[in-house]
Design a protein around this motif. Structure first.
Motif, PDB file in Angstrom:
ATOM      1  N   THR A 190     -27.395   2.622 -38.490  1.00 33.05           N
ATOM      2  CA  THR A 190     -26.749   2.511 -39.797  1.00 33.05           C
ATOM      3  C   THR A 190     -26.297   3.875 -40.303  1.00 33.05           C
ATOM      4  O   THR A 190     -25.147   4.050 -40.735  1.00 33.05           O
ATOM      5  N   PHE A 191     -27.188   4.856 -40.251  1.00 28.69           N
ATOM      6  CA  PHE A 191     -26.821   6.206 -40.695  1.00 28.69           C
ATOM      7  C   PHE A 191     -25.736   6.809 -39.812  1.00 28.69           C
ATOM      8  O   PHE A 191     -24.833   7.502 -40.305  1.00 28.69           O
ATOM      9  N   PHE A 192     -25.827   6.550 -38.506  1.00 31.75           N
ATOM     10  CA  PHE A 192     -24.838   7.101 -37.582  1.00 31.75           C
ATOM     11  C   PHE A 192     -23.442   6.582 -37.908  1.00 31.75           C
ATOM     12  O   PHE A 192     -22.461   7.333 -37.890  1.00 31.75           O
ATOM     13  N   VAL A 193     -23.366   5.289 -38.218  1.00 30.37           N
ATOM     14  CA  VAL A 193     -22.079   4.681 -38.537  1.00 30.37           C
ATOM     15  C   VAL A 193     -21.533   5.237 -39.844  1.00 30.37           C
ATOM     16  O   VAL A 193     -20.342   5.533 -39.957  1.00 30.37           O
ATOM     17  N   VAL A 194     -22.394   5.381 -40.854  1.00 31.92           N
ATOM     18  CA  VAL A 194     -21.940   5.812 -42.177  1.00 31.92           C
ATOM     19  C   VAL A 194     -21.626   7.310 -42.206  1.00 31.92           C
ATOM     20  O   VAL A 194     -20.569   7.726 -42.689  1.00 31.92           O
ATOM     21  N   ILE A 195     -22.531   8.128 -41.696  1.00 33.15           N
ATOM     22  CA  ILE A 195     -22.305   9.583 -41.700  1.00 33.15           C
ATOM     23  C   ILE A 195     -21.217   9.954 -40.707  1.00 33.15           C
ATOM     24  O   ILE A 195     -20.405  10.842 -40.963  1.00 33.15           O
ATOM     25  N   ASP A 196     -21.211   9.285 -39.554  1.00 32.62           N
ATOM     26  CA  ASP A 196     -20.160   9.444 -38.555  1.00 32.62           C
ATOM     27  C   ASP A 196     -20.037  10.888 -38.050  1.00 32.62           C
ATOM     28  O   ASP A 196     -19.012  11.547 -38.279  1.00 32.62           O
ATOM     29  N   PRO A 197     -21.064  11.401 -37.356  1.00 30.54           N
ATOM     30  CA  PRO A 197     -20.991  12.770 -36.805  1.00 30.54           C
ATOM     31  C   PRO A 197     -19.771  13.021 -35.929  1.00 30.54           C
ATOM     32  O   PRO A 197     -19.121  14.070 -36.077  1.00 30.54           O
ATOM     33  N   PRO A 198     -19.391  12.096 -35.015  1.00 24.65           N
ATOM     34  CA  PRO A 198     -18.185  12.357 -34.210  1.00 24.65           C
ATOM     35  C   PRO A 198     -16.921  12.453 -35.056  1.00 24.65           C
ATOM     36  O   PRO A 198     -15.982  13.159 -34.699  1.00 24.65           O
ATOM     37  N   GLY A 199     -16.889  11.720 -36.183  1.00 22.91           N
ATOM     38  CA  GLY A 199     -15.723  11.770 -37.053  1.00 22.91           C
ATOM     39  C   GLY A 199     -15.661  13.037 -37.886  1.00 22.91           C
ATOM     40  O   GLY A 199     -14.570  13.500 -38.256  1.00 22.91           O
ATOM     41  N   ALA A 211     -22.654  13.779 -47.144  1.00 21.39           N
ATOM     42  CA  ALA A 211     -23.420  13.089 -48.195  1.00 21.39           C
ATOM     43  C   ALA A 211     -22.453  12.453 -49.189  1.00 21.39           C
ATOM     44  O   ALA A 211     -22.360  12.866 -50.345  1.00 21.39           O
ATOM     45  N   GLY A 212     -21.728  11.456 -48.710  1.00 21.79           N
ATOM     46  CA  GLY A 212     -20.776  10.762 -49.563  1.00 21.79           C
ATOM     47  C   GLY A 212     -21.390   9.537 -50.210  1.00 21.79           C
ATOM     48  O   GLY A 212     -22.583   9.249 -50.034  1.00 21.79           O
ATOM     49  N   PRO A 213     -20.600   8.777 -50.962  1.00 16.16           N
ATOM     50  CA  PRO A 213     -21.116   7.567 -51.614  1.00 16.16           C
ATOM     51  C   PRO A 213     -21.737   6.583 -50.632  1.00 16.16           C
ATOM     52  O   PRO A 213     -22.750   5.951 -50.932  1.00 16.16           O
ATOM     53  N   GLY A 214     -21.137   6.455 -49.447  1.00 13.07           N
ATOM     54  CA  GLY A 214     -21.662   5.519 -48.462  1.00 13.07           C
ATOM     55  C   GLY A 214     -23.034   5.893 -47.955  1.00 13.07           C
ATOM     56  O   GLY A 214     -23.938   5.050 -47.883  1.00 13.07           O
ATOM     57  N   SER A 215     -23.234   7.165 -47.604  1.00 11.04           N
ATOM     58  CA  SER A 215     -24.531   7.602 -47.087  1.00 11.04           C
ATOM     59  C   SER A 215     -25.593   7.611 -48.175  1.00 11.04           C
ATOM     60  O   SER A 215     -26.759   7.292 -47.924  1.00 11.04           O
ATOM     61  N   ILE A 216     -25.202   7.951 -49.412  1.00  9.69           N
ATOM     62  CA  ILE A 216     -26.158   7.911 -50.529  1.00  9.69           C
ATOM     63  C   ILE A 216     -26.601   6.478 -50.793  1.00  9.69           C
ATOM     64  O   ILE A 216     -27.795   6.196 -50.970  1.00  9.69           O
ATOM     65  N   ALA A 217     -25.645   5.554 -50.811  1.00  5.94           N
ATOM     66  CA  ALA A 217     -25.984   4.140 -51.026  1.00  5.94           C
ATOM     67  C   ALA A 217     -26.858   3.623 -49.887  1.00  5.94           C
ATOM     68  O   ALA A 217     -27.820   2.878 -50.117  1.00  5.94           O
ATOM     69  N   THR A 218     -26.554   4.044 -48.660  1.00  5.91           N
ATOM     70  CA  THR A 218     -27.315   3.572 -47.499  1.00  5.91           C
ATOM     71  C   THR A 218     -28.770   4.010 -47.560  1.00  5.91           C
ATOM     72  O   THR A 218     -29.681   3.203 -47.335  1.00  5.91           O
ATOM     73  N   ALA A 253     -26.131  18.837 -47.612  1.00  8.97           N
ATOM     74  CA  ALA A 253     -26.056  17.374 -47.517  1.00  8.97           C
ATOM     75  C   ALA A 253     -27.448  16.762 -47.354  1.00  8.97           C
ATOM     76  O   ALA A 253     -27.754  15.727 -47.949  1.00  8.97           O
ATOM     77  N   SER A 254     -28.294  17.416 -46.561  1.00  9.45           N
ATOM     78  CA  SER A 254     -29.667  16.929 -46.370  1.00  9.45           C
ATOM     79  C   SER A 254     -30.428  16.923 -47.685  1.00  9.45           C
ATOM     80  O   SER A 254     -31.148  15.961 -48.003  1.00  9.45           O
ATOM     81  N   LEU A 255     -30.289  17.993 -48.453  1.00  7.49           N
ATOM     82  CA  LEU A 255     -30.971  18.085 -49.743  1.00  7.49           C
ATOM     83  C   LEU A 255     -30.529  16.960 -50.670  1.00  7.49           C
ATOM     84  O   LEU A 255     -31.352  16.296 -51.307  1.00  7.49           O
ATOM     85  N   ILE A 256     -29.219  16.713 -50.727  1.00  3.47           N
ATOM     86  CA  ILE A 256     -28.683  15.653 -51.586  1.00  3.47           C
ATOM     87  C   ILE A 256     -29.230  14.287 -51.182  1.00  3.47           C
ATOM     88  O   ILE A 256     -29.706  13.509 -52.017  1.00  3.47           O
ATOM     89  N   LEU A 257     -29.199  13.999 -49.880  1.00  2.00           N
ATOM     90  CA  LEU A 257     -29.648  12.690 -49.402  1.00  2.00           C
ATOM     91  C   LEU A 257     -31.147  12.495 -49.577  1.00  2.00           C
ATOM     92  O   LEU A 257     -31.597  11.400 -49.941  1.00  2.00           O
TER      93      LEU A 257
END
Length: 206
Positions: A11-20, A124-131, A48-52
């Motif tokens: 789930t995190f991989f899809v939302v954060i999308d490291p390759p993207g 750390a966008g809206p998607g990753s925060i919501a996730t 980003a880690s701190l925010i999440l």
């Protein structure tokens, strides 16, 4: 616990999308020295880690303070993730990220891209925060919460590796393979988003 880690990691991989994130960062940091590129990558992932982690630990209390029920947040978060999934399937998300990166690159004063746009909103966008808030709310208990945080931490570490190796990764993957991967991940995210919405509706009806 292993199943929880795998599902959370995906789930995190899809939302954060490291390759993207890698090609965007490669373009934004193209004019920087190698040492500066490495420093910005580390700084972006650290912020980003701190925010999440803050939202993971205190997000539920924030919702309670605002009078928002977890079920409502599950539904809203599921809808948000589903929209992100649609953007991934139709490559709108990549286009939006590239447009944002182009605007930052056009600004001569925006030399350091670690905070904006890399740390937030790209990592750390809206998607990753919501996730992270949804997964933490769904998995009560210290052990299960630790597994979710571990999956998120593993993805953030993977994101750091992707940023540090952005140039070589782009040469290996190429744009076509990246597009295929993005669409496949988008389909998975759509299914996960629907599940979040169903869970929220069921909880509201109890």
């Amino acid at each position: 616990m292993i199943e929880l880690f795998i599902s959370s990691f995906i789930t995190f991989f899809v939302v954060i999308d490291p390759p993207g994130c890698a090609p965007i960062y490669a373009g934004l940091s193209a004019g920087a020295a190698p040492m500066q590129r490495r420093a910005m990558a580390v700084r972006a992932v650290a912020v980003a880690s701190l925010i999440l982690f803050v939202f993971a630990l205190f997000g539920e209390k924030l919702l309670r303070g605002l009078g928002i029920e977890l079920a409502s947040f599950r539904i809203a978060g599921g809808v948000m993730l589903f929209l992100i999934a649609l953007e991934m399937v139709f490559e709108k998300r990549t286009q939006r990220r590239e447009d944002r990166a182009a605007k930052v690159s056009a600004d001569p004063e925006a030399d350091d891209v670690s905070i904006f746009p890399m740390a937030m909103p790209m990592i750390a966008g809206p998607g990753s925060i919501a996730t992270v808030m949804l997964l933490m709310a769904k998995n009560d208990g210290i052990e299960r919460s630790a597994v979710v945080l571990g999956a998120m931490g593993a993805n953030l570490l993977l994101t750091l590796v992707a940023l540090l190796a952005a140039g070589p990764i782009m040469r290996v993957l190429g744009t076509r393979i990246e597009a295929v991967i993005t669409r496949l991940l988008g389909v998975l995210l759509a299914a996960l988003a629907v599940q979040f919405v169903i869970d929220g509706i069921v909880e509201q009806l109890r």
